[in-house]
Design an enzyme around this catalytic site. Structure first.
Site, PDB file in Angstrom:
ATOM      1  N   LYS A   1       0.631  -1.265  -0.158  1.00 49.23           N
ATOM      2  CA  LYS A   1      -0.093  -0.153  -0.230  1.00 49.23           C
ATOM      3  C   LYS A   1       0.693   1.079   0.202  1.00 49.23           C
ATOM      4  O   LYS A   1       0.609   2.190  -0.838  1.00 49.23           O
ATOM      5  CB  LYS A   1      -0.711  -0.144   1.234  1.00 49.23           C
ATOM      6  CG  LYS A   1      -2.308   1.382   0.904  1.00 49.23           C
ATOM      7  CD  LYS A   1      -2.453   1.505   2.370  1.00 49.23           C
ATOM      8  CE  LYS A   1      -1.205   2.337   3.535  1.00 49.23           C
ATOM      9  NZ  LYS A   1      -1.887   2.874   4.228  1.00 49.23           N
TER      10      LYS A   1
ATOM     11  N   ASP B   1      -6.292   0.636   0.689  1.00 48.85           N
ATOM     12  CA  ASP B   1      -6.493   1.372   2.623  1.00 48.85           C
ATOM     13  C   ASP B   1      -7.688   0.421   2.436  1.00 48.85           C
ATOM     14  O   ASP B   1      -8.233   0.057   1.934  1.00 48.85           O
ATOM     15  CB  ASP B   1      -6.135   2.468   2.554  1.00 48.85           C
ATOM     16  CG  ASP B   1      -7.052   3.439   1.870  1.00 48.85           C
ATOM     17  OD1 ASP B   1      -8.311   2.828   1.377  1.00 48.85           O
ATOM     18  OD2 ASP B   1      -6.812   4.477   1.771  1.00 48.85           O
TER      19      ASP B   1
END
Length: 307
Positions: A165, A183
């Protein structure tokens, strides 16, 4: 009209069969119907077309979508993204000015006294673990990458505290390399939109990557995250005020009343500034956010004097 005809036709029989008189009550019971009509099953191709239409609608809704972390270079973005775990981008933006004033380069942060670094980043939460990651990644940048943030996913994920991420955030916004940032907001909306049923972030990323062209990955991430923060909230999405409700198979999970839903809108959608203290010039919440930035600048200056 059809119901009354049925009752008239049934009336003569009621004399010989009195129990039939209770039938009309049974007919009226199902009146409490849901305001949301169930959607028909869709093919994979139909889902892809709907997904891409959602992306186009989000692009019109958030033409200014961008990363909501303040940064001036790849190192600052990397550090800010690591700090953003389990806290808001606004809190990070309030923390990083003092942090980068004291540790502007990887070399500076690699040599930081842990306790001093922890004290600066304390407002961002989990400050001991984050300080350890920041010092560790800074040492790695200094020793293994010549003090520069690498522009490859394979290299970024070797840094302490950096997963896919964080790596995709840095690649997409500091190097222009397309990436999908999964996320909590992105994962939640990908499932609500029916793009995937996966919970694991890497599996969500892989599933979404199959739906959209690579050139869209970075901006798609910004748009979906923007929508998740502003309208499609975790606990109570503002369905009644959502412009893409007709395209959403999860419509009805949140507040349906338009007026009540409007009160749930956040940031610029609700008339408030976004999370950046230094937002892009075209951001709708610019004036309010810059006012916050001015106030915070004075606080940072006072902190510097105190030190």
């Amino acid at each position: 009209m059809a119901e009354s005809k049925v009752r008239k036709a049934a009336a003569p029989r009621a004399k010989s069969a009195p129990k039939a008189e209770s039938a009309p009550k049974a007919e009226s019971a199902p009146k409490a119907k849901s305001a949301v009509k169930p959607r028909k099953p869709e093919s994979h191709l139909a889902m892809v077309r709907r997904a891409r239409k959602i992306n186009r609608e989000l692009a019109e809704l958030y033409p200014y979508a961008h990363p909501e972390l303040d940064f001036d270079n790849p190192f600052e973005l990397l550090v800010a993204t690591v700090l953003s775990a389990q806290t808001t981008d606004l809190r990070v933006n309030q923390t990083t000015p003092a942090l980068f004033a004291k540790y502007p380069t990887p070399e500076d942060m690699a040599a930081a006294v842990p306790e001093e670094l922890e004290e600066i980043i304390r407002p961002a939460g989990f400050f001991r673990a984050k300080a350890k990651s920041l010092i560790g990644l800074s040492i790695a940048l200094r020793d293994d990458f010549g003090g520069e943030v690498p522009g490859r996913l394979a290299d970024l994920v070797t840094l302490p505290g950096v997963g896919r991420k964080t790596a995709n955030v840095v690649l997409g916004n500091a190097f222009g390399v397309p990436g999908i940032t999964v996320d909590t907001h992105f994962g939640r909306l990908a499932r609500r939109f029916g793009w995937t049923a996966e919970e694991d972030p890497e599996k969500v990323e892989a599933a979404v990557a199959e739906i959209f062209p690579k050139s869209e990955w970075t901006m798609l991430s910004h748009r979906v995250v923007f929508h998740g923060r502003r309208i499609c909230h975790s606990r109570k999405p503002a369905c009644g005020a959502c412009p893409i409700a007709p395209l959403c198979p999860s419509y009805g999970e949140g507040e349906l009343d338009p007026e009540k839903a409007k009160k749930l809108l956040k940031y610029e959608m609700g008339g408030q500034p976004g999370q950046r203290l230094r937002p892009p010039a075209d951001f709708p919440g610019e004036a309010a956010a810059r006012a916050d930035a001015a106030a915070h600048k004075g606080q940072v200056a006072d902190l510097a004097v105190a030190e």
